[in-house]
Scaffold this motif. Structure first.
Motif, PDB file in Angstrom:
ATOM      1  N   ARG A  96      72.874   2.693  60.811  1.00  0.00           N
ATOM      2  CA  ARG A  96      73.899   3.717  60.551  1.00  0.00           C
ATOM      3  C   ARG A  96      73.261   5.085  60.322  1.00  0.00           C
ATOM      4  N   ASP A  99      72.388   6.493  63.630  1.00  0.00           N
ATOM      5  CA  ASP A  99      73.586   6.935  64.333  1.00  0.00           C
ATOM      6  C   ASP A  99      74.012   8.321  63.849  1.00  0.00           C
ATOM      7  N   LEU A 100      73.914   8.560  62.540  1.00  0.00           N
ATOM      8  CA  LEU A 100      74.246   9.887  62.007  1.00  0.00           C
ATOM      9  C   LEU A 100      73.249  10.937  62.480  1.00  0.00           C
ATOM     10  N   ARG A 156      79.703   4.682  66.916  1.00  0.00           N
ATOM     11  CA  ARG A 156      78.708   3.648  66.611  1.00  0.00           C
ATOM     12  C   ARG A 156      78.527   3.523  65.094  1.00  0.00           C
ATOM     13  N   TYR A 157      78.493   4.661  64.416  1.00  0.00           N
ATOM     14  CA  TYR A 157      78.377   4.658  62.958  1.00  0.00           C
ATOM     15  C   TYR A 157      79.565   3.907  62.346  1.00  0.00           C
ATOM     16  N   ARG A 158      80.747   4.191  62.855  1.00  0.00           N
ATOM     17  CA  ARG A 158      81.955   3.514  62.373  1.00  0.00           C
ATOM     18  C   ARG A 158      81.896   2.011  62.645  1.00  0.00           C
TER      19      ARG A 158
END
Length: 173
Positions: A96, A99-100, A156-158
């Motif tokens: 995550r 991804d950010l 993707r983070y979600r």
């Protein structure tokens, strides 16, 4: 709100799949046009003078615009050595975080691309080529591609935050 995001994500995936199909078709068309151009030149009937530069432009468009689809498929270049050696919770956290980081970097690139696009539009710059597509059009493709990548990294983070999510890599349609 979740239903709205799920609907957006489904449409976004379909949109990027359509782009990937368009890119694949354009590559197929150029694959047919190259030997056709060769035949025309050998028969001394003429040729497709624009073909070389056209292929160059379409490869540029295709590579940038289909990058989001490649990221969605998990078919991008990636080294999982670190993530595979971490405990599941730490691996999910790192996934995550990356991804950010990817979203922020892509947003910066989109911003810089937008600035360059507007500059190029205002100046009216053209390349020194036979096939003269204004530079702002080329730069806008760059900008759009990074906006799409920013959205995909946020999605993707979600997805990575959802319970039981496991990132998988695949290749192709």
């Amino acid at each position: 709100m979740t239903d709205l995001l799920n609907a957006f994500e489904a449409k976004f995936i379909r949109f990027n799949t359509a782009i990937a199909i368009g890119v694949a078709i354009s590559i197929g068309i150029f694959t047919l046009l190259v030997p056709f151009d060769f035949m025309l030149r050998k028969l001394r009937v003429g040729g497709l003078e624009w073909l070389n530069e056209g292929a160059e432009y379409f490869l540029f468009f295709g590579i940038f615009l289909s990058a989001t689809w490649v990221l969605q498929q998990g078919a991008h270049v990636r080294v999982d050595i670190v993530i595979s050696n971490l405990p599941a919770r730490a691996a999910a956290w790192l996934e995550r975080a990356m991804d950010l980081v990817g979203a922020v970097l892509c947003a910066i690139m989109a911003y810089l691309g937008a600035r360059s696009t507007f500059s190029s539009y205002l100046l009216g710059t053209l390349p020194d080529k036979d096939l003269r597509i204004p530079n702002w059009i080329i730069l806008s493709v760059f900008c759009i591609a990074f906006v799409l990548l920013t959205i995909e990294f946020l999605l993707r983070y979600r997805r990575a935050g959802q319970h039981g999510y496991v990132a998988e890599a695949s290749a192709g349609f």
